[in-house]
Design an enzyme around this catalytic site. Structure first.
Site, short mmCIF file in Angstrom:
data_model
loop_
_atom_site.label_atom_id
_atom_site.label_comp_id
_atom_site.label_asym_id
_atom_site.label_seq_id
_atom_site.Cartn_x
_atom_site.Cartn_y
_atom_site.Cartn_z
CG ASP A 48 -1.16 -7.35 0.83
OD1 ASP A 48 -2.16 -7.73 0.19
OD2 ASP A 48 -1.20 -6.42 1.67
CE1 TYR A 53 -1.12 -0.67 3.64
CE2 TYR A 53 0.14 -2.30 2.40
CZ TYR A 53 -0.94 -1.97 3.20
OH TYR A 53 -1.83 -2.95 3.56
CE LYS A 78 -4.21 -4.61 0.86
NZ LYS A 78 -2.78 -4.37 1.14
CG HIS A 111 -6.77 -0.14 2.02
ND1 HIS A 111 -5.51 0.25 1.65
CD2 HIS A 111 -6.59 -0.84 3.17
CE1 HIS A 111 -4.62 -0.20 2.52
NE2 HIS A 111 -5.26 -0.86 3.45
#
Ligand code: A2P
Length: 282
Positions: A48, A53, A78, A111
């Site tokens: 994931d 990130y 996302k 997201h």
């Protein structure tokens, strides 16, 4: 579910390995490359990721260096909040694919919802982003699409689109069950995924969870992961520690008894991210 590669089936009939490896908060570079390689070596087949990130290039390197066949992997990413809208979402998808060194994604998610507290036209913004998701899905560059952190009032306007969301990834751990959202998802055949199934570590020192975990000779982390699965929710635990990456997979050799499930299900909120999808400042 008997192993991490056993699958949930989404409403479009695509399959998704029931336990995923979360990559949030893994520093970019050697840490992310190493953690992803370690997870794949230990047997995870579901990764994931997300653009925000800040580590997708490293996640992609970890996947490439693992030597695991692409066909055996399930990879999620996302679209971040700054890229909402039709054209931006399409462009964000291309960047993510390039960063991950992949030709397709298994799952692409919005997201966070644009929310009424930030935007008067939040519904329209979400619908435009969703239209791009639908078109990516129809072009077969992504095998399933969905959202994260959407509550029923955010989901409702998407239910009239050509393609209904297949997944909603939400914060889910003991004390934070988001019952209304989960119920809406169940009624609409949307699979719920759990981000921070360990409450970013906050669950781990809870005395009641410790006592229940001890009955099964399991850690609280393993108890939380199994509790998600037994509630029909797909957990995405994150760790950079090899022993924990392995430990978090060892959840298929015990079953939490009904009475213990009920006790955990009844727990009141005792910590989590504190993020409310209608009020997040980002
Ligand atoms: P680390 O990455 O240093 O191993 P969540 O998945 O709920 O966001 O929780 C992630 C946090 O929980 C990280 O701080 C991670 O630490 C820690 N963690 C993950 N797995 C375990 C485990 N099995 N035992 C203890 N802590 C864990």
């Amino acid at each position: 579910m008997n192993t991490a590669t056993d699958c949930f089936v989404l409403h479009n009939k695509s399959t998704i390995p029931c336990l995923g490896f979360g990559t949030w908060q893994i520093p970019d570079g050697a840490a992310a490359i190493g953690a992803v390689k370690e997870a794949l070596k230990k047997g995870y087949r579901h990764i994931d990721a997300a653009a925000i990130y800040g580590n997708e290039t490293s996640v992609g390197k970890g996947i490439a260096e693992s030597g695991v066949n692409r066909a055996e992997l399930f990879v999620t990413s996302k679209v971040w909040n700054s890229e909402r809208g039709y054209d931006n979402t399409l462009a964000a998808f291309e960047k993510t694919l390039a960063d991950l060194q992949l030709k397709y994604l298994d799952l692409y998610l919005i997201h966070w919802p644009a929310s009424p507290s930030q935007f008067a036209d939040w519904k329209t913004i979400n619908q435009k982003t969703w239209k791009a998701m639908e078109d990516l899905y129809k072009s077969e560059r992504v095998r399933a699409i969905g959202v994260c952190n959407f509550m029923p009032h955010h989901l409702e306007p998407l239910m009239q689109g050509d393609v209904r969301p297949m997944v909603n990834q939400i914060e889910y751990h003991p004390g934070q069950k988001q019952e209304e959202t989960v119920q809406f998802c169940e009624l609409n055949s949307i699979l719920v995924e759990a981000w921070s199934p360990l409450g970013t570590g906050k669950m781990l020192s809870n005395p009641m969870l410790s006592a229940i975990a001890a009955k099964y000779r399991k850690s609280v982390a393993q108890l939380c992961i199994k509790w998600c699965l037994q509630n029909g929710v797909l957990p995405l635990p994150k760790s950079v520690t090899p022993s924990r990456i392995a430990e978090n997979l060892q959840v298929f050799d015990f079953t939490i008894a009904e009475e213990d499930m009920r006790a955990i299900n009844r727990m009141k909120y005792f910590g989590g991210s504190g993020l409310d999808p209608d009020r997040v400042p980002f």
